[in-house]
Design a protein around this motif. Structure first.
Motif, PDB file in Angstrom:
ATOM      1  N   ALA A   1      -8.104 -32.394   3.357  1.00 41.97           N
ATOM      2  CA  ALA A   1      -8.656 -33.034   2.162  1.00 41.97           C
ATOM      3  C   ALA A   1      -9.961 -33.725   2.525  1.00 41.97           C
ATOM      4  N   PRO A   2     -10.892 -33.758   1.599  1.00 36.86           N
ATOM      5  CA  PRO A   2     -12.172 -34.421   1.880  1.00 36.86           C
ATOM      6  C   PRO A   2     -11.951 -35.882   2.249  1.00 36.86           C
ATOM      7  N   CYS A   3     -12.750 -36.383   3.176  1.00 34.79           N
ATOM      8  CA  CYS A   3     -12.568 -37.762   3.595  1.00 34.79           C
ATOM      9  C   CYS A   3     -13.090 -38.724   2.517  1.00 34.79           C
ATOM     10  N   CYS A   4     -12.796 -39.999   2.720  1.00 34.49           N
ATOM     11  CA  CYS A   4     -13.135 -41.020   1.723  1.00 34.49           C
ATOM     12  C   CYS A   4     -14.615 -40.996   1.338  1.00 34.49           C
ATOM     13  N   ALA A   5     -15.455 -40.924   2.371  1.00 27.91           N
ATOM     14  CA  ALA A   5     -16.890 -41.028   2.121  1.00 27.91           C
ATOM     15  C   ALA A   5     -17.384 -39.887   1.231  1.00 27.91           C
ATOM     16  N   LYS A   6     -16.840 -38.666   1.513  1.00 24.84           N
ATOM     17  CA  LYS A   6     -17.285 -37.520   0.746  1.00 24.84           C
ATOM     18  C   LYS A   6     -16.826 -37.588  -0.699  1.00 24.84           C
ATOM     19  N   MET A   7     -15.752 -38.335  -0.917  1.00 26.29           N
ATOM     20  CA  MET A   7     -15.256 -38.462  -2.280  1.00 26.29           C
ATOM     21  C   MET A   7     -15.861 -39.671  -2.982  1.00 26.29           C
ATOM     22  N   GLY A   8     -16.825 -40.293  -2.360  1.00 28.63           N
ATOM     23  CA  GLY A   8     -17.487 -41.440  -2.955  1.00 28.63           C
ATOM     24  C   GLY A   8     -16.664 -42.709  -2.926  1.00 28.63           C
ATOM     25  N   LEU A   9     -15.704 -42.755  -2.018  1.00 28.10           N
ATOM     26  CA  LEU A   9     -14.850 -43.938  -1.929  1.00 28.10           C
ATOM     27  C   LEU A   9     -15.425 -44.944  -0.941  1.00 28.10           C
ATOM     28  N   LYS A  10     -15.049 -46.172  -1.146  1.00 26.58           N
ATOM     29  CA  LYS A  10     -15.581 -47.256  -0.344  1.00 26.58           C
ATOM     30  C   LYS A  10     -14.929 -47.304   1.038  1.00 26.58           C
ATOM     31  N   LYS A  11     -15.709 -47.699   2.033  1.00 30.55           N
ATOM     32  CA  LYS A  11     -15.191 -47.874   3.379  1.00 30.55           C
ATOM     33  C   LYS A  11     -15.561 -49.260   3.882  1.00 30.55           C
ATOM     34  N   GLY A  12     -15.011 -49.607   5.007  1.00 34.57           N
ATOM     35  CA  GLY A  12     -15.377 -50.868   5.651  1.00 34.57           C
ATOM     36  C   GLY A  12     -14.488 -52.035   5.261  1.00 34.57           C
ATOM     37  N   ILE A  13     -15.000 -53.224   5.540  1.00 32.19           N
ATOM     38  CA  ILE A  13     -14.228 -54.449   5.338  1.00 32.19           C
ATOM     39  C   ILE A  13     -13.776 -54.607   3.891  1.00 32.19           C
ATOM     40  N   TRP A  14     -12.543 -55.033   3.758  1.00 31.20           N
ATOM     41  CA  TRP A  14     -11.977 -55.265   2.432  1.00 31.20           C
ATOM     42  C   TRP A  14     -12.415 -56.626   1.894  1.00 31.20           C
ATOM     43  N   THR A  15     -12.714 -56.652   0.615  1.00 34.89           N
ATOM     44  CA  THR A  15     -13.070 -57.932  -0.024  1.00 34.89           C
ATOM     45  C   THR A  15     -11.788 -58.614  -0.507  1.00 34.89           C
ATOM     46  N   PRO A  16     -11.842 -59.928  -0.706  1.00 33.84           N
ATOM     47  CA  PRO A  16     -10.672 -60.649  -1.252  1.00 33.84           C
ATOM     48  C   PRO A  16     -10.226 -60.069  -2.593  1.00 33.84           C
ATOM     49  N   GLU A  17     -11.189 -59.602  -3.390  1.00 36.00           N
ATOM     50  CA  GLU A  17     -10.827 -59.039  -4.696  1.00 36.00           C
ATOM     51  C   GLU A  17      -9.990 -57.770  -4.517  1.00 36.00           C
ATOM     52  N   GLU A  18     -10.437 -56.926  -3.586  1.00 45.03           N
ATOM     53  CA  GLU A  18      -9.696 -55.688  -3.328  1.00 45.03           C
ATOM     54  C   GLU A  18      -8.288 -56.015  -2.808  1.00 45.03           C
ATOM     55  N   ASP A  19      -8.234 -56.994  -1.911  1.00 40.75           N
ATOM     56  CA  ASP A  19      -6.932 -57.412  -1.386  1.00 40.75           C
ATOM     57  C   ASP A  19      -6.011 -57.831  -2.529  1.00 40.75           C
ATOM     58  N   HIS A  20      -6.567 -58.618  -3.414  1.00 40.33           N
ATOM     59  CA  HIS A  20      -5.786 -59.145  -4.534  1.00 40.33           C
ATOM     60  C   HIS A  20      -5.258 -58.006  -5.395  1.00 40.33           C
ATOM     61  N   ILE A  21      -6.142 -57.058  -5.693  1.00 43.47           N
ATOM     62  CA  ILE A  21      -5.726 -55.919  -6.520  1.00 43.47           C
ATOM     63  C   ILE A  21      -4.592 -55.149  -5.847  1.00 43.47           C
ATOM     64  N   LEU A  22      -4.762 -54.916  -4.547  1.00 42.50           N
ATOM     65  CA  LEU A  22      -3.758 -54.140  -3.813  1.00 42.50           C
ATOM     66  C   LEU A  22      -2.417 -54.873  -3.768  1.00 42.50           C
ATOM     67  N   VAL A  23      -2.469 -56.143  -3.423  1.00 39.17           N
ATOM     68  CA  VAL A  23      -1.228 -56.929  -3.327  1.00 39.17           C
ATOM     69  C   VAL A  23      -0.529 -56.993  -4.678  1.00 39.17           C
ATOM     70  N   THR A  24      -1.299 -57.281  -5.700  1.00 39.51           N
ATOM     71  CA  THR A  24      -0.723 -57.394  -7.042  1.00 39.51           C
ATOM     72  C   THR A  24      -0.069 -56.093  -7.462  1.00 39.51           C
ATOM     73  N   TYR A  25      -0.780 -55.001  -7.198  1.00 34.77           N
ATOM     74  CA  TYR A  25      -0.230 -53.708  -7.610  1.00 34.77           C
ATOM     75  C   TYR A  25       1.069 -53.406  -6.874  1.00 34.77           C
ATOM     76  N   ILE A  26       1.056 -53.603  -5.551  1.00 34.08           N
ATOM     77  CA  ILE A  26       2.255 -53.275  -4.777  1.00 34.08           C
ATOM     78  C   ILE A  26       3.422 -54.189  -5.141  1.00 34.08           C
ATOM     79  N   GLN A  27       3.109 -55.451  -5.398  1.00 35.16           N
ATOM     80  CA  GLN A  27       4.186 -56.373  -5.804  1.00 35.16           C
ATOM     81  C   GLN A  27       4.819 -55.935  -7.124  1.00 35.16           C
ATOM     82  N   GLN A  28       3.991 -55.374  -7.995  1.00 34.53           N
ATOM     83  CA  GLN A  28       4.508 -54.999  -9.310  1.00 34.53           C
ATOM     84  C   GLN A  28       5.154 -53.618  -9.325  1.00 34.53           C
ATOM     85  N   HIS A  29       4.565 -52.691  -8.546  1.00 37.11           N
ATOM     86  CA  HIS A  29       5.013 -51.298  -8.652  1.00 37.11           C
ATOM     87  C   HIS A  29       5.534 -50.707  -7.343  1.00 37.11           C
TER      88      HIS A  29
END
Length: 274
Positions: free
Chosen positions: A4-32
């Motif tokens: 499968a194409p890697c993250c960069a080729k699919m236009g996805l973000k790489k590198g350090i996670w921001t607090p906002e991204e962390d929050h979204i991920l945690v919230t989603y996993i806690q809920q679903h």
DNA sequence: AAGGGAAGCAACCGCCGCACG
DNA sequence: TCGTGCGGCGGTTGCTTCCCT
């Protein structure tokens, strides 16, 4: 297999996670829950690949992760387990609650490797030699895998006689071919400091009743009584009859270093299947 | 105070094994 | 039996921080 194409080729973000991204991920996993990692970022609204999300969660955001410096006990456990398991960071991490394989790997490379090296230069330091068999089904008389490793892989001047006279020099499981390599490396690492465990050594160990002591210690700590210690192919074998016993052994003895004198033994640990 | 090297650590990459169709 | 997708693992990278000169 088409990758499968890697993250960069699919236009996805790489590198350090921001607090906002962390929050979204945690919230989603806690809920679903995380469910399908590949689908998660899209569902959660993150511009990350699933792999990146899984890594962030397992190595950083998981609620049961223990932060902060490693204690002396944890460091000792890592050193002990590394000598037994080699670079199997996930297996080491599984025996250190709250610690991740990545964290342990980092600590090993940044602290413990150096620490161990400097300890080896001290005259009092004893060489620890572990040669352990962990096999689903193991024929005590079969040293063929040991011979094969010595000859087919570039692991230095290991002779078949060394394999048998020291009891074992193999570390194999029925489900992982890579272990042959690890055993080879392990032996290579230790062969310069290898204590000689000849027949008389094992006679002494067994005649001194140490095998019973091992069983007694094991059971005194609450281990499953279905464990057996006895001589095999010039060494000492410890038969574990189930996964719980195997985990118990690592958690309470090897990992925790509760009875470090046992670590001096050239011991064959076998996982027998009833 | 500033610069450069070392150390620490989070994250990525690529491979592998397993499950499933 | 084979192809595919996914999760997991270990090695590696590269950014940040620390420390020494």
């Amino acid at each position: 297999m088409v990758r499968a194409p890697c993250c960069a080729k699919m236009g996805l973000k790489k590198g350090i996670w921001t607090p906002e991204e962390d929050h979204i991920l945690v919230t989603y996993i806690q809920q679903h829950g995380h469910g399908n990692w590949r689908a998660l970022p899209k569902l959660a609204g993150l511009l990350r690949c699933g792999k990146s999300c899984r890594l962030r969660w397992t190595n950083y955001l998981r609620p049961d992760i223990k932060r902060g410096n490693f204690s002396k006990e944890e460091e000792d456990a890592i050193i002990n387990l590394h000598q037994i398991l080699g670079n199997r960071w996930s297996q080491i991490a599984a025996r250190l609650p709250g610690r991740t394989d990545n964290e342990i790997k980092n600590v090993w490379h940044t602290h413990l490797k150096k620490k161990l090296k400097s300890n080896h230069t001290e005259p009092e330091s004893k060489p620890h030699f572990y040669s352990i068999k962990m096999e689903q089904e193991l024929d005590p008389l079969d040293n063929s895998s040991c011979y094969a490793k010595s000859e087919s892989l570039d692991c230095g001047p290991v002779s078949p006689s060394q394999c048998t006279s020291s009891g074992t020099s193999s570390f194999t499981t029925g489900d992982d071919n890579n272990n042959n390599n690890d055993a080879c490396m392990k032996f290579d690492d230790y062969q310069t400091n290898l204590p000689v465990a000849d027949d008389s050594f094992w006679s002494e160990v067994l005649s001194a009743g140490n095998s019973d002591e091992i069983v007694n210690e094991f059971q005194a700590f609450g281990g499953d009584p279905r464990v057996n210690v006895g001589p095999t192919d010039g060494g000492l074998s410890l038969d574990m009859y189930n996964d719980n016993n195997m985990d118990f052994w690592f958690n309470n003895f090897l990992g925790a270093g509760e009875i470090p004198e046992l670590l001096e033994f050239d011991m064959s640990i076998r996982k027998a299947v009833l």
